[in-house]
Design a protein around this motif. Structure first.
Motif, PDB file in Angstrom:
ATOM      1  N   UNK A   1      -3.648  11.771 -21.436  1.00  0.00           N
ATOM      2  CA  UNK A   1      -4.125  11.536 -20.082  1.00  0.00           C
ATOM      3  C   UNK A   1      -5.685  11.600 -19.753  1.00  0.00           C
ATOM      4  N   UNK A   2      -6.274  10.570 -19.111  1.00  0.00           N
ATOM      5  CA  UNK A   2      -7.608  10.593 -18.749  1.00  0.00           C
ATOM      6  C   UNK A   2      -7.798  10.908 -17.381  1.00  0.00           C
ATOM      7  N   UNK A   3      -8.633  12.294 -17.149  1.00  0.00           N
ATOM      8  CA  UNK A   3      -8.662  12.557 -15.782  1.00  0.00           C
ATOM      9  C   UNK A   3     -10.098  12.374 -15.297  1.00  0.00           C
ATOM     10  N   UNK A   4     -10.139  11.536 -14.389  1.00  0.00           N
ATOM     11  CA  UNK A   4     -11.525  10.974 -13.767  1.00  0.00           C
ATOM     12  C   UNK A   4     -11.805  11.911 -12.635  1.00  0.00           C
ATOM     13  N   UNK A   5     -10.967  12.534 -11.877  1.00  0.00           N
ATOM     14  CA  UNK A   5     -11.279  13.287 -10.743  1.00  0.00           C
ATOM     15  C   UNK A   5     -11.961  14.677 -11.120  1.00  0.00           C
ATOM     16  N   UNK A   6     -13.236  14.647 -10.436  1.00  0.00           N
ATOM     17  CA  UNK A   6     -13.891  15.905 -10.693  1.00  0.00           C
ATOM     18  C   UNK A   6     -13.778  17.004  -9.444  1.00  0.00           C
ATOM     19  N   UNK A   7     -13.327  18.162 -10.109  1.00  0.00           N
ATOM     20  CA  UNK A   7     -12.874  19.103  -8.857  1.00  0.00           C
ATOM     21  C   UNK A   7     -13.870  20.274  -9.123  1.00  0.00           C
ATOM     22  N   UNK A   8     -14.655  20.241 -10.164  1.00  0.00           N
ATOM     23  CA  UNK A   8     -15.328  21.609 -10.133  1.00  0.00           C
ATOM     24  C   UNK A   8     -16.864  21.451  -9.414  1.00  0.00           C
ATOM     25  N   UNK A   9     -17.266  22.691  -9.411  1.00  0.00           N
ATOM     26  CA  UNK A   9     -18.544  22.843  -8.523  1.00  0.00           C
ATOM     27  C   UNK A   9     -19.689  22.658  -9.741  1.00  0.00           C
ATOM     28  N   UNK A  10     -20.835  22.659  -9.253  1.00  0.00           N
ATOM     29  CA  UNK A  10     -21.900  22.448 -10.299  1.00  0.00           C
ATOM     30  C   UNK A  10     -21.989  23.689 -11.173  1.00  0.00           C
ATOM     31  N   UNK A  11     -22.022  24.930 -10.460  1.00  0.00           N
ATOM     32  CA  UNK A  11     -21.849  26.224 -11.209  1.00  0.00           C
ATOM     33  C   UNK A  11     -20.931  26.170 -12.275  1.00  0.00           C
ATOM     34  N   UNK A  12     -19.461  25.774 -11.843  1.00  0.00           N
ATOM     35  CA  UNK A  12     -18.475  25.879 -12.497  1.00  0.00           C
ATOM     36  C   UNK A  12     -18.679  24.948 -13.852  1.00  0.00           C
ATOM     37  N   UNK A  13     -19.144  23.781 -13.539  1.00  0.00           N
ATOM     38  CA  UNK A  13     -19.534  22.867 -14.773  1.00  0.00           C
ATOM     39  C   UNK A  13     -20.438  23.641 -15.820  1.00  0.00           C
ATOM     40  N   UNK A  14     -21.421  24.069 -15.246  1.00  0.00           N
ATOM     41  CA  UNK A  14     -22.493  24.903 -16.277  1.00  0.00           C
ATOM     42  C   UNK A  14     -21.809  25.975 -17.114  1.00  0.00           C
ATOM     43  N   UNK A  15     -20.810  26.674 -16.312  1.00  0.00           N
ATOM     44  CA  UNK A  15     -20.198  27.828 -17.008  1.00  0.00           C
ATOM     45  C   UNK A  15     -19.445  27.243 -17.980  1.00  0.00           C
TER      46      UNK A  15
ATOM     47  N   UNK B   1     -23.039  15.622 -11.311  1.00  0.00           N
ATOM     48  CA  UNK B   1     -22.753  16.610 -10.181  1.00  0.00           C
ATOM     49  C   UNK B   1     -23.348  17.937 -10.500  1.00  0.00           C
ATOM     50  N   UNK B   2     -23.436  18.235 -11.801  1.00  0.00           N
ATOM     51  CA  UNK B   2     -24.031  19.573 -12.076  1.00  0.00           C
ATOM     52  C   UNK B   2     -25.608  19.351 -11.911  1.00  0.00           C
ATOM     53  N   UNK B   3     -26.311  18.614 -12.047  1.00  0.00           N
ATOM     54  CA  UNK B   3     -27.635  18.173 -11.824  1.00  0.00           C
ATOM     55  C   UNK B   3     -28.166  17.915 -10.300  1.00  0.00           C
ATOM     56  N   UNK B   4     -26.925  17.433  -9.629  1.00  0.00           N
ATOM     57  CA  UNK B   4     -27.164  17.055  -8.290  1.00  0.00           C
ATOM     58  C   UNK B   4     -27.938  15.860  -8.192  1.00  0.00           C
ATOM     59  N   UNK B   5     -27.872  14.828  -9.245  1.00  0.00           N
ATOM     60  CA  UNK B   5     -28.262  13.532  -9.053  1.00  0.00           C
ATOM     61  C   UNK B   5     -27.302  12.463  -8.639  1.00  0.00           C
ATOM     62  N   UNK B   6     -27.741  11.539  -8.301  1.00  0.00           N
ATOM     63  CA  UNK B   6     -27.157  10.178  -7.656  1.00  0.00           C
ATOM     64  C   UNK B   6     -27.239   9.147  -8.603  1.00  0.00           C
ATOM     65  N   UNK B   7     -27.902   8.984  -9.654  1.00  0.00           N
ATOM     66  CA  UNK B   7     -28.103   7.797 -10.326  1.00  0.00           C
ATOM     67  C   UNK B   7     -28.265   8.231 -11.918  1.00  0.00           C
ATOM     68  N   UNK B   8     -27.445   7.430 -12.728  1.00  0.00           N
ATOM     69  CA  UNK B   8     -27.467   7.687 -14.171  1.00  0.00           C
ATOM     70  C   UNK B   8     -27.630   6.413 -14.831  1.00  0.00           C
ATOM     71  N   UNK B   9     -28.326   6.255 -15.960  1.00  0.00           N
ATOM     72  CA  UNK B   9     -28.694   5.248 -16.741  1.00  0.00           C
ATOM     73  C   UNK B   9     -27.806   5.131 -18.145  1.00  0.00           C
ATOM     74  N   UNK B  10     -27.077   4.516 -18.420  1.00  0.00           N
ATOM     75  CA  UNK B  10     -26.751   4.521 -20.006  1.00  0.00           C
ATOM     76  C   UNK B  10     -27.728   3.659 -20.629  1.00  0.00           C
TER      77      UNK B  10
END
Lengths: 444, 288, 333
Positions: free
Chosen positions: A114-128, A194-203
């Motif tokens: 299954x693909x989980x697209x919902x992000x529940x973690x805080x930035x700190x948790x992500x970095x950890x 979310x970890x970086x606190x940015x609202x824009x990304x480019x691929x």
């Protein structure tokens, strides 16, 4: 008009033979050799001993210091010894050697499809999570991701770039990953945003991969946080500084980092690894490796456990051809030639390229005819011909004044030199000597 | 015609004269005082400008000598004790005799002893091959064999032995300036105490691998078996990082360790053919 | 596996272009001009070219083999290029022994005395040419009139070049408009129907070579455009000031060695700058000096001297003018 970086660059033949080959899963080998240094920075410290039983995903070496990364077992079995083995660096490094038995995974890894697209973690948790799971940049430099996701005090980040350029000829591992794991990569990108606190990304993707551009654009479905940008094919567009310049026009200052212009660049493969670490709790112990070469009978893209000897990969691709002259780990522009087929695959191994003997030898070196092709090919605006002659004479301080430390070692100069001069060999010599001198000075 | 010649002579002569006068006054005006002893000492030095003393060139060394309070720590390896005695005399300071040294290549990994396991293609310079990988053999510590040391030697004291692929030091020509030591990216060359008749005993290996892999890579590698360490009565041998090392300043050339070494990693050079062991001990005692 | 794996530093691939191929490209680019000169000057063009090329190769071989005792590299094609360019800069009726002396000077003094290919500060062909111009002024300025194969090598009919007519006429106080009647019109000059060095006359043929070299990426546009642009600008200003004392810009571009110089001589890799910015300065320098010599100097033509003078400044330009480094000036948006 498609975007690209303005200065320098070359157009090596693409040879993306394996672009149409879906990722195959390679079963774990009988033994794996896992180096404790698979990243930029300090070596990790082994936490297991000879005779210990380990499971897939279990921590076997802990990050030491800030810039370092955890190492996890890629197989289940018994640690047979901890020894020095020649790895990708060409030198002997400490490695943990594990005899494989079965394929038993740690129970907290989510192995469901299954693909989980919902992000529940805080930035700190992500970095950890990134730190815990030993995530490093999979583009080749293997810089620890948790370090990159922590914006240093006083700096501001406003853009995340996902590097799907894959400008190295032959390699297709990121291309396949974008086609087959598009949803995960996009989620991974959102996690990092979310970890970086940015609202824009480019691929950023070169337009020799139109299927990947179309696939990701379709998945994004007009979302306004992430956009896909096609780029004109030019090597070395996958270089961080070149990619930022091509996508945003911002120029990372000499000696600076992307964060100095408010950008963080992460490889598409890294985005996938981050997704797996954060959503699936899966440490980085396997990766996609392109095994290719004109002489191979079954070139392909394989999902390989870290520590698998290169010989196993070549076996999977149809066996070692008779007249093999050179085996390169990575792409042909920046990869390292291997001296030994037992060299293990590491986190940074993006491909294995096999060259026949007749393409393995360097042609004879001639005198510099001052054609200035190296100067126009250099994406960093350096003068390779000058740097080489300075290095030959040992004038390292002058090389520093000529900005040799800005060199990204893309190899465009050596690639284009009509006299076949070993420009990059000498530039590397200058760089390493200078860095050594600087280190010695700072110690004093 | 004669008029033209006369005019030319007068004009050129006066220009020359004027220039000479200007030069004289300018040189007087901008004269920098220099200790005259610097020149005298520079004369006394060999003038090789090799940098073996640690200064850039003989002139800088001469300046340092004049400034220094004692000659301790300052030594010209090329001129040796005689030159330093002359210098001391000129300066009226006490001569400090430093031990003469000689460069020693600590690797025996010849073509015969070390099988090749890969082929290096690129610039034939040790410093560049060293950056790339461990080298053409499985010993990642030993000599690469591209002769950076030979290139660095200004005294013609080194050459590459074509049969072994290893550099050789010509003891009579070596002045221990240390240029080869700096040139070697693997720290294989060491400056060791120069004994009478160029006699030498040293561990000719720098491989820090465990015994097994080291031996597999090279037949004459040091395997750190501790035998030499146990037999040495003078405390000259230390074992670190899977490697034995003989301190040349503690070694008495008793040659016991040489016979103990199971892999012939310890080398003895320029000794007479072995006599009975007791006699050998006697000889070392008389030497002392 | 039978043999050992090769290990070398990256990159592991190469364009496949080498010095030989580049030189071959230059030779191909010179072919149209060569055909044109054979068409206009007949046997003379063939004899001069053959003598020059063969003696350049011969001298390079002899010097490398017996004087330097190093490897012989005549196969790289650079001696052929030097020989061709030297021939193109000579009148088509020049006695053979003078050509041989020119080749010796070009290769021996111009190239080998500095250490061979890649080390010479001055364009070897021009060193040879200027040496001959100073040593044999009469023979070097006796220009055959284009007559194809109708006349032989030694008995070619000679006449003045358009630039010579202009210089002589202005010196005698004549008006430019009168002088223009004595020389071919611009279209004829464009095709090359005028007196001059055998390779320099046909502007059209030289331009074809230029386009070929641009397409094949052998040279960049910077130097030729800077040279011709600055000549056109400078002579244009002079022409506007006084059209009766100065010829028009097109006349200056089509006559003498401007086209050959700008496209083939000034762009010589070894003796031109490394950075585009410096290439433009170098080109402008050549253009300005050429016009100064033509308008104010004693010689009717000055391209060779201008290139040699600017050659001398190339090391200085390479040391001072640096490419724009990535990240040097930060402008962020």
């Amino acid at each position: 008009m498609l975007k690209t970086f303005p200065r320098g660059g070359v157009h090596p033949p693409e040879n993306k033979l394996t672009a149409g080959n879906p990722i195959e899963i390679l079963p774990p080998p009988e033994t794996v050799v896992i180096p404790v240094t698979q990243h930029l920075g300090k070596p990790a410290v082994a936490t297991v001993n000879k005779g210990d039983k380990v499971l897939v995903g279990q921590l076997i070496a802990r990050a030491e210091g800030f810039v370092s990364a955890n190492i996890h077992s890629s197989v289940s079995g018994t640690v047979s010894r901890i020894d020095t083995v020649t790895d990708i660096s060409g030198y002997k490094q400490t490695c943990i050697i594990i005899d494989v038995s079965g394929d038993e995974w740690l129970s907290d890894i989510d192995r469901s499809p299954d693909i989980i697209t919902e992000i529940k973690h805080s930035p700190e948790e992500i970095i950890q999570k990134c730190l815990d799971c030993g995530i490093v940049g999979l583009g080749g430099a293997t810089f620890p991701t948790h370090v990159k996701l922590k914006v240093p005090a006083g700096k501001k980040c406003n853009l995340l770039i996902i590097n799907g350029v894959e400008c190295e000829p032959w390699l297709t591992s990121d291309h396949r990953l974008m086609l087959e794991k598009g949803e995960e990569i996009i989620t991974g990108a959102r996690i990092m945003m979310r970890a970086l606190g940015v609202t824009k990304a480019i691929i950023g993707i070169e337009n020799n991969k139109p299927d990947a551009i179309a696939h990701l654009s379709r998945l994004l479905n007009g979302a306004n946080d992430i956009s896909v940008q096609g780029l004109k094919v030019k090597y070395p567009q996958g270089g961080e500084k070149q990619l930022i310049k091509a996508l945003t026009g911002r120029e990372v200052p000499s000696g600076g980092l992307p964060i100095d212009v408010g950008v963080v660049v992460q490889n598409a493969g890294t985005a996938y690894a981050v997704y797996e670490a954060v959503q699936k709790n899966k440490p980085l112990f396997e990766r996609v490796v392109t095994v290719t070469g004109k002489s191979l009978s079954k070139p392909g893209n394989f999902l390989v456990r870290v520590g698998t000897p290169v010989a196993k990969l070549i076996e999977a691709a149809g066996g070692l051809p008779e007249n093999t002259g050179k085996i390169i780990s990575g792409g042909p522009m920046m990869g390292k030639a291997l001296a030994n087929l037992q060299t293990p695959v590491v986190k940074g191994t993006s491909g294995i390229v096999v060259f026949p003997a007749e393409e393995s030898q360097r042609p004879q070196v001639g005198p510099c005819i001052r054609c200035s092709k190296c100067v126009s090919a250099c994406p960093m605006g350096l003068e390779p011909y000058l740097l080489m002659s300075l290095a030959e004479k040992g004038l390292f301080e002058r090389m520093k004044a000529e900005k040799v430390t800005d060199c990204i070692e893309c190899g465009s100069c050596s690639y284009i030199c009509p006299a076949h001069r070993p420009l990059l060999d000498y530039i590397r010599l200058g760089k390493t000597t200078l860095f050594k001198m600087m280190r010695e000075k700072s110690v004093k | 015609m004669s008029h033209t010649i006369l005019l030319t002579v007068i004009v050129l002569g006066s220009v020359g004269l004027a220039a000479a006068v200007i030069l004289y006054f300018v040189s007087q005006k901008f004269k920098v005082y220099e200790d005259p002893r610097i020149d005298i000492i520079q004369e006394a030095l060999p003038g090789a400008n090799c940098g073996g003393c640690g200064f850039t060139g003989c002139r800088n060394f001469a300046e340092a000598l004049v400034k220094a309070d004692t000659l301790d720590g300052l030594n010209c390896p090329v001129g040796g004790a005689t030159v330093m005695a002359d210098v001391a005399k000129i300066l009226g300071k006490e001569a400090v005799v430093s031990e003469p040294l000689v460069a020693v290549v600590r690797c025996q990994g010849s073509y015969e002893h070390r099988p090749r396991t890969s082929a290096y293609d690129g610039v034939k310079e040790c410093r560049i091959a060293h950056l790339l990988y461990g080298g053409e053999t499985d010993c990642h510590y030993g000599c690469l064999g591209y002769g950076d040391c030979v290139e660095a030697c200004q005294f013609g004291a080194m050459y590459m032995d074509e049969k072994t692929g290893l550099p050789v030091v010509i003891d009579e020509k070596c002045v221990a300036c240390g240029a080869c030591v700096k040139a070697c990216p693997r720290n294989i060359i060491e400056l060791r105490k120069k004994f009478k008749k160029d006699r030498k005993i040293y561990v000719s290996c720098v491989n820090c691998d465990r015994g097994g892999p080291a031996r597999k890579a090279c037949k004459v590698a040091c395997i750190a078996c501790n035998k030499c360490f146990n037999v040495c009565k003078f405390g000259a041998i230390t074992i670190q990082n899977n490697l034995a090392y003989i301190d040349s300043f503690k070694c008495t050339l008793c040659r016991k360790c040489v016979t103990e070494c199971p892999t012939s990693a310890i080398v003895e050079l320029n000794f007479p053919p072995r006599k009975a062991e007791e006699e050998a001990v006697k000889e070392t005692l008389t030497q002392k | 596996m039978s043999s050992l794996l090769t290990v070398s530093q990256s990159p592991h691939i190469h364009t496949g272009d080498d010095t030989k191929k580049l030189m071959r490209g230059v030779i191909i680019a010179l072919i149209p001009a060569f055909i044109a000169s054979v068409y206009y000057f007949g046997w003379g063009a063939l004899i001069v070219t053959a003598t020059s090329v063969l003696s350049c190769i011969f001298f390079e071989y002899v010097i490398q083999k017996y004087l330097i005792r190093g490897p012989v590299t005549i196969t790289d094609g650079s001696a052929i290029v030097t020989g061709l360019l030297l021939a193109f800069n000579l009148p088509s009726n020049l006695p053979v022994h003078i050509i041989i002396i020119g080749a010796l000077v070009a290769i021996g003094i111009g190239k080998m005395s500095f250490g061979g290919l890649g080390n010479n500060p001055f364009n070897p062909a021009l060193v040879g040419r200027v040496f001959l111009l100073i040593s044999f002024p009469v023979q070097m300025t006796t220009w055959p009139v284009p007559s194809g194969f109708k006349t032989g090598y030694a008995d070619a009919v000679t006449g003045a070049t358009p630039l010579g007519v202009l210089k002589e006429g202005i010196r005698n106080g004549e008006q430019v408009s009168q002088l223009m009647n004595q020389i071919p019109d611009h279209m004829q000059m464009f095709y090359g129907h005028m007196g001059g060095s055998m390779g320099e006359v046909a502007a059209l043929a030289l331009l074809i070579g230029f386009v070929y070299m641009l397409v094949k990426k052998i040279i960049t546009w910077h130097i030729p455009v800077a040279v011709t642009g600055s000549i056109a600008l400078f002579t244009g200003i002079l022409w506007l000031i006084n059209p009766e004392k100065n010829a028009d810009p097109l006349f200056h571009l089509l006559t003498g060695g401007v086209m050959l110089g700008a496209i083939f001589m000034a762009t010589d890799y070894v003796t031109s700058p490394m950075v585009p910015k410096a290439m433009i300065i170098y080109g402008i320098g050549i253009g300005v000096i050429t016009v100064i010599i033509r308008v104010y100097g004693a010689y009717p033509e000055g391209v060779s001297f201008a290139i040699l003078i600017m050659n001398a400044f190339v090391p200085l330009m390479n040391a001072w003018i640096k490419p724009k480094r990535f990240g040097e000036e930060v402008k962020n948006g």
